[in-house]
Design a protein around this motif. Sequence first.
Motif, PDB file in Angstrom:
ATOM      1  N   VAL A  45       0.897  -0.880  -0.024  1.00  0.00           N
ATOM      2  CA  VAL A  45       0.019  -0.065  -0.005  1.00  0.00           C
ATOM      3  C   VAL A  45       0.668   1.363  -0.056  1.00  0.00           C
ATOM      4  N   TRP A  46       2.023   1.196   0.845  1.00  0.00           N
ATOM      5  CA  TRP A  46       2.676   2.242   0.909  1.00  0.00           C
ATOM      6  C   TRP A  46       3.720   2.788  -0.301  1.00  0.00           C
ATOM      7  N   ASP A  47       4.155   1.660  -0.978  1.00  0.00           N
ATOM      8  CA  ASP A  47       4.983   1.848  -2.315  1.00  0.00           C
ATOM      9  C   ASP A  47       4.250   2.142  -3.408  1.00  0.00           C
ATOM     10  N   PHE A  48       2.812   1.744  -3.296  1.00  0.00           N
ATOM     11  CA  PHE A  48       1.881   2.102  -4.410  1.00  0.00           C
ATOM     12  C   PHE A  48       1.831   3.546  -4.404  1.00  0.00           C
ATOM     13  N   MET A  49       2.059   4.454  -3.414  1.00  0.00           N
ATOM     14  CA  MET A  49       1.804   5.935  -3.457  1.00  0.00           C
ATOM     15  C   MET A  49       3.172   6.436  -4.125  1.00  0.00           C
ATOM     16  N   SER A  50       4.370   5.632  -3.965  1.00  0.00           N
ATOM     17  CA  SER A  50       5.477   6.084  -4.415  1.00  0.00           C
ATOM     18  C   SER A  50       5.419   5.990  -6.328  1.00  0.00           C
TER      19      SER A  50
END
Length: 270
Positions: A45-50
């Motif tokens: 979920v976090w790296d999707f934002m990157s």
Amino acid sequence: MNENINKVLNSIHHLRQKLNNHPLYNNLNSIEDIKSFMEVHVYAVWDFMSLLKSLQSKLTCTSIPWIPSSNNKAARLINQIVVDEESDLNVDGVPKSHFEMYLEAMDEIKANISEIDRFINQIPTNDDIIQSINSSTLEKEIKDFLQFTFSVINRGKAHEIAAAFTFGREEIIPDMFLKIIKNTEKEYDISLRKINYYLERHIELDGDEHGPLAHEMIANLCGEDQIKWQEVIQTSKHALEYRIALWSLIDKKVSANLEFNNTENKCILN
């Protein structure tokens, strides 16, 4: 649907089937299993934002002085997705990113958020994200997953970033989560409104809005350039392979939960 998008979907069909038929899905049966899932999935979920913000920086002007985008249609598409993913309204009507909403949902079910907090807090001290990942105490499958994401971002090809963003994700987890969450609410007479809201919002946006927008964006970025379309296929395949490995890690953790519960029950019976 665009003919080239169909070719991509056909090329990755076997991997999407492998992901969607992963044994993990049959093993998610309790709130403890959901906790184990979320404690690993939160990194995706976090790296999707990157991936999302990298696309925005590629397709729009995010520097000063501002200059017009060379691809207005792609800029509009990515900005529409950014608004929802980075500043959606949570269950209380407060603007939050979907990552922050996910953390709130984890906290609601008492999942451990200390590991992801520690990882993110150490990032500003290191300019090299790959080095931050390597030096972390994260499990190998999580490290591999994150390293792949940032290697795609660092290559700087917008169509590859869009491919990882669009085709490297799961499809059926929200439906399964909702079923378990609803059963847990009923069994323990509790309300898990934050995780319910997150999942329902996830289903609504990905199915009705973000999915079609992302397909349109990739078609716009690749045009008729067949080399770019081949790179989209290869990136999508790798993204799914790393996602499958992540699922296998979670499955081990869920199986360990079951084994622990069985041992506990035997001790009680004895």
